[in-house]
Write a protein that holds these residues in place. Sequence first.
Motif, PDB file in Angstrom:
ATOM      1  N   SER A 139      -4.845  -8.044  -7.853  1.00 43.03           N
ATOM      2  CA  SER A 139      -4.204  -8.984  -6.938  1.00 43.03           C
ATOM      3  C   SER A 139      -4.061  -8.401  -5.539  1.00 43.03           C
ATOM      4  CB  SER A 139      -2.820  -9.349  -7.461  1.00 43.03           C
ATOM      5  OG  SER A 139      -2.005  -8.202  -7.421  1.00 43.03           O
ATOM      6  N   GLY A 140      -4.262  -7.105  -5.419  1.00 37.54           N
ATOM      7  CA  GLY A 140      -4.084  -6.484  -4.110  1.00 37.54           C
ATOM      8  C   GLY A 140      -2.643  -6.052  -3.863  1.00 37.54           C
ATOM      9  N   ASN A 141      -1.775  -6.225  -4.860  1.00 36.62           N
ATOM     10  CA  ASN A 141      -0.391  -5.769  -4.681  1.00 36.62           C
ATOM     11  C   ASN A 141      -0.298  -4.261  -4.559  1.00 36.62           C
ATOM     12  OD1 ASN A 141       0.636  -8.264  -4.634  1.00 36.62           O
ATOM     13  ND2 ASN A 141       1.583  -8.209  -6.658  1.00 36.62           N
TER      14      ASN A 141
ATOM     15  N   ALA B  80      -1.384  -2.810  -2.330  1.00 33.96           N
ATOM     16  CA  ALA B  80      -1.124  -2.604  -0.903  1.00 33.96           C
ATOM     17  C   ALA B  80       0.252  -1.994  -0.674  1.00 33.96           C
ATOM     18  CB  ALA B  80      -1.235  -3.921  -0.154  1.00 33.96           C
ATOM     19  N   TYR B  81       1.235  -2.493  -1.392  1.00 33.16           N
ATOM     20  CA  TYR B  81       2.586  -1.968  -1.193  1.00 33.16           C
ATOM     21  C   TYR B  81       2.690  -0.501  -1.597  1.00 33.16           C
ATOM     22  CZ  TYR B  81       5.535  -5.815   0.328  1.00 33.16           C
ATOM     23  OH  TYR B  81       6.165  -6.782   1.065  1.00 33.16           O
TER      24      TYR B  81
ATOM     25  N   MET C 292       0.358   1.582  -1.474  1.00 31.68           N
ATOM     26  CA  MET C 292      -0.406   2.401  -0.539  1.00 31.68           C
ATOM     27  C   MET C 292       0.337   2.658   0.751  1.00 31.68           C
ATOM     28  SD  MET C 292      -4.228   1.199  -1.112  1.00 31.68           S
ATOM     29  CE  MET C 292      -4.778   2.567  -0.167  1.00 31.68           C
ATOM     30  N   CYS C 293       1.378   1.869   1.026  1.00 32.57           N
ATOM     31  CA  CYS C 293       2.119   2.220   2.235  1.00 32.57           C
ATOM     32  C   CYS C 293       3.419   2.935   1.880  1.00 32.57           C
ATOM     33  CB  CYS C 293       2.297   1.039   3.164  1.00 32.57           C
ATOM     34  SG  CYS C 293       2.905  -0.435   2.444  1.00 32.57           S
TER      35      CYS C 293
ATOM     36  N   ARG D 210     -10.154   6.017  -1.000  1.00 35.73           N
ATOM     37  CA  ARG D 210      -9.382   5.745   0.216  1.00 35.73           C
ATOM     38  C   ARG D 210     -10.256   5.173   1.328  1.00 35.73           C
ATOM     39  NH1 ARG D 210      -5.832   4.590   2.040  1.00 35.73           N
ATOM     40  NH2 ARG D 210      -5.643   5.883   3.854  1.00 35.73           N
ATOM     41  N   LYS D 211     -11.449   5.746   1.462  1.00 33.97           N
ATOM     42  CA  LYS D 211     -12.343   5.373   2.554  1.00 33.97           C
ATOM     43  C   LYS D 211     -12.858   3.951   2.397  1.00 33.97           C
ATOM     44  CE  LYS D 211     -13.015   8.768   5.470  1.00 33.97           C
ATOM     45  NZ  LYS D 211     -12.885  10.084   4.872  1.00 33.97           N
TER      46      LYS D 211
ATOM     47  N   MET E  27     -11.631   1.538   0.264  1.00 28.14           N
ATOM     48  CA  MET E  27     -10.658   0.774  -0.492  1.00 28.14           C
ATOM     49  C   MET E  27     -10.828  -0.719  -0.230  1.00 28.14           C
ATOM     50  SD  MET E  27      -8.201   1.203  -2.389  1.00 28.14           S
ATOM     51  CE  MET E  27      -7.225  -0.185  -2.898  1.00 28.14           C
ATOM     52  N   ILE E  28     -10.664  -1.495  -1.267  1.00 29.20           N
ATOM     53  CA  ILE E  28     -10.664  -2.939  -1.099  1.00 29.20           C
ATOM     54  C   ILE E  28      -9.300  -3.432  -1.549  1.00 29.20           C
ATOM     55  CG2 ILE E  28     -11.778  -5.084  -1.737  1.00 29.20           C
ATOM     56  CD1 ILE E  28     -14.090  -3.163  -2.780  1.00 29.20           C
ATOM     57  N   VAL E  29      -8.624  -4.091  -0.669  1.00 27.36           N
ATOM     58  CA  VAL E  29      -7.339  -4.669  -1.056  1.00 27.36           C
ATOM     59  C   VAL E  29      -7.486  -6.170  -0.963  1.00 27.36           C
ATOM     60  CG1 VAL E  29      -4.907  -4.845  -0.529  1.00 27.36           C
ATOM     61  CG2 VAL E  29      -6.056  -2.681  -0.255  1.00 27.36           C
ATOM     62  N   GLN E  30      -7.494  -6.810  -2.100  1.00 30.72           N
ATOM     63  CA  GLN E  30      -7.768  -8.237  -2.107  1.00 30.72           C
ATOM     64  C   GLN E  30      -6.538  -9.034  -1.688  1.00 30.72           C
ATOM     65  OE1 GLN E  30     -11.280  -9.135  -4.763  1.00 30.72           O
ATOM     66  NE2 GLN E  30      -9.632  -8.796  -6.201  1.00 30.72           N
ATOM     67  N   GLY E  31      -6.802 -10.239  -1.234  1.00 30.14           N
ATOM     68  CA  GLY E  31      -5.712 -11.176  -0.970  1.00 30.14           C
ATOM     69  C   GLY E  31      -5.016 -10.938   0.349  1.00 30.14           C
ATOM     70  N   GLY E  32      -4.318 -11.969   0.802  1.00 30.42           N
ATOM     71  CA  GLY E  32      -3.550 -11.816   2.040  1.00 30.42           C
ATOM     72  C   GLY E  32      -4.095 -12.712   3.113  1.00 30.42           C
TER      73      GLY E  32
END
Lengths: 321, 263
Positions: free
Chosen positions: B83-85, B87-88, B90-91, B255-256, B258-263
């Motif tokens: 889902s790309g969650n 992302a959270y 990763m920060c 890391r280089k 990375m695919i973060v889906q959604g948003g």
Amino acid sequence: MSFIEVDDLKKSFIVRKKREKGKLFREKQTVEALKGVSFEVEKGDLVGYIGPNGAGKSTTVKILSGILTPDGGEASVGGRVPWQDRKEYVKHIGVVFGQRSQLWWDVPIIDSYSLLKDIYKISKSDYESRLKELSEALQLEELMRTPLRLLSLGQRMRAELCGSLLHRPELLFLDEPTIGLDAVSKLALRDFLKWENREYGTTIMLTTHDMEDIAALCSRVMVLGHGKKLFDGKLPDLLEKFDTIRTVSVKYETDDPVLDMPESVKTGRNGDEIVITYSPKEFPTPELLKALQNAGKIREMTLQPENIDHLIASMYKEMDL
Amino acid sequence: MRAYLVVFRMRLLMELQYRGAMIGGILCQMFFGLVLTALYRALYAGHPQSVPIEHVVSYVWLQQAFFRMLLATDPDLLDKIRSGNIAYDMCRPVNMYWFYYARIAAQKLMGSLMRGVPMLMVAALLPKGWGLTLPDSPLGLLAAILSLVPGFFCMCALENVTMGFTMRTLDPRGIQSMLNLLMMTFSGNILPLTLFPDSWQRVITLLPYAQLLDAPIRLYTGEYAVTEAFHIIPVQALWAGLLIMLGTGIWKANRKRMIVQGG
Ligand SMILES: Nc1ncnc2c1ncn2[C@@H]1O[C@H](COP(=O)(O)OP(=O)(O)OP(=O)(O)O)[C@@H](O)[C@H]1O
Ligand SMILES: [Mg+2]
């Protein structure tokens, strides 16, 4: 040197299409999400970042929050490059993704906060005072022991915001924070953001489709379309540039006033109100007023605030988005 | 360090809530345990083998009890990646590999203890030749428990390698079904490794999969003498180290691109 400096940022994604009939391999397609975006933001600014769906707003936020590495261009935030030394960089920023959740689904939100406390190594006293302050400002006190899954959308968004601000970030990215909120929650959220910005000088970059958010919060707005920056300046300036249509509602004492208007003016009825949409460029406002008065005795008249959504829609159209 | 421990603890507590899944899991694993036991008893009937039936049966029960350590992918993590969650996560100022490692470890540990302990108690009560026998010696038990630790680290590291690949492909099914097949075969879950021909065993027992449960179980049954633990544990630790290095390498490379889906 500005707080945020972005220079010629580029990012493309490779999308694999569905395999077509008769072809052995799936075709690949490159989507250029950002085609060289540059801007600067000063510390303490509250900047709006708008653009139609797929413009590349979320991609920008993901890059600037250290999640994605761009294909080209440079960026620095507070002297750091987001995608280098991510671990150090992210200590200083906070992010809210409107459609995602950072809190644990099945546990009381206070437990998620206490995990964040350990992740960001916040001292106990600082954590407690900050949590108290945020939970008062965001009205979360009653909800602390409730698991996230039992919160309504608006409550959840407030809880998420609290989570993103516990470690006192210098910079806050908000990607559609008001999505799905009711009017009251939206107003409360905007007040809170203003307060946080004023009180702590937190720099805020806000992505939204709700133009009221921008009007209420942002002194500056950037418009993105097809991966390019199309406008950068004050909202009123943007509006003036694309101020094409206005709406006036008039009620007359008489039942059937006869309006004599040029073709460019559209009139319609809404109950006993006459709704007039016109473009000041084609039919100046003083002349419109004259024409309205000539038609009969006016009982009531409301000049509707410029409909920003309309305006933005026509702007996107004019910019060919 | 604290952040990783706290996320480990939170994931443990979360796993405790899934009691329904626990009962389902126990019933399923008990069923498999009984079927496999019956099967080996039938094969053994009238044909005594070099490995006594009691050992094989204990082997089966221990494998079933700790099945959850071998094969259990955290659905939350897969969901985050898809889902790309993610992302959270990763920060956050944490090392992503170890942050997820802690979650995987918690889920495997609690998941298997919750199922394994009741199951082993039941299995110990079954009649002789059907149930779990006592360990060969108290020292053997101790050695088994000790070697379960590096085995466990290997299992978590393997799982995190899968996660690393999933971040690339965004679809765990391909890589998972392949790795699971290897896992089921070479960990001894389908066929106890003790029953493979000796020449095969010499190779198979060196593979990482044998370090997970096979080695600790053999120390338990006495198949391996206690002193052999001094050879086994270093091999296990070596594999754990290698698998962790592989995993961190994959995560770093991700890391280089990375695919973060959604948003
Ligand atoms: N992981 C991805 N893989 C492939 N394409 C992507 C990916 N992420 C974004 N894109 C594409 O990049 C472009 C920009 O996406 P982005 O999410 O930044 O848009 P946005 O401005 O946030 O739009 P919205 O207002 O709809 O949220 C879109 O065309 C999208 O399809
Ligand atoms: Mg978006």
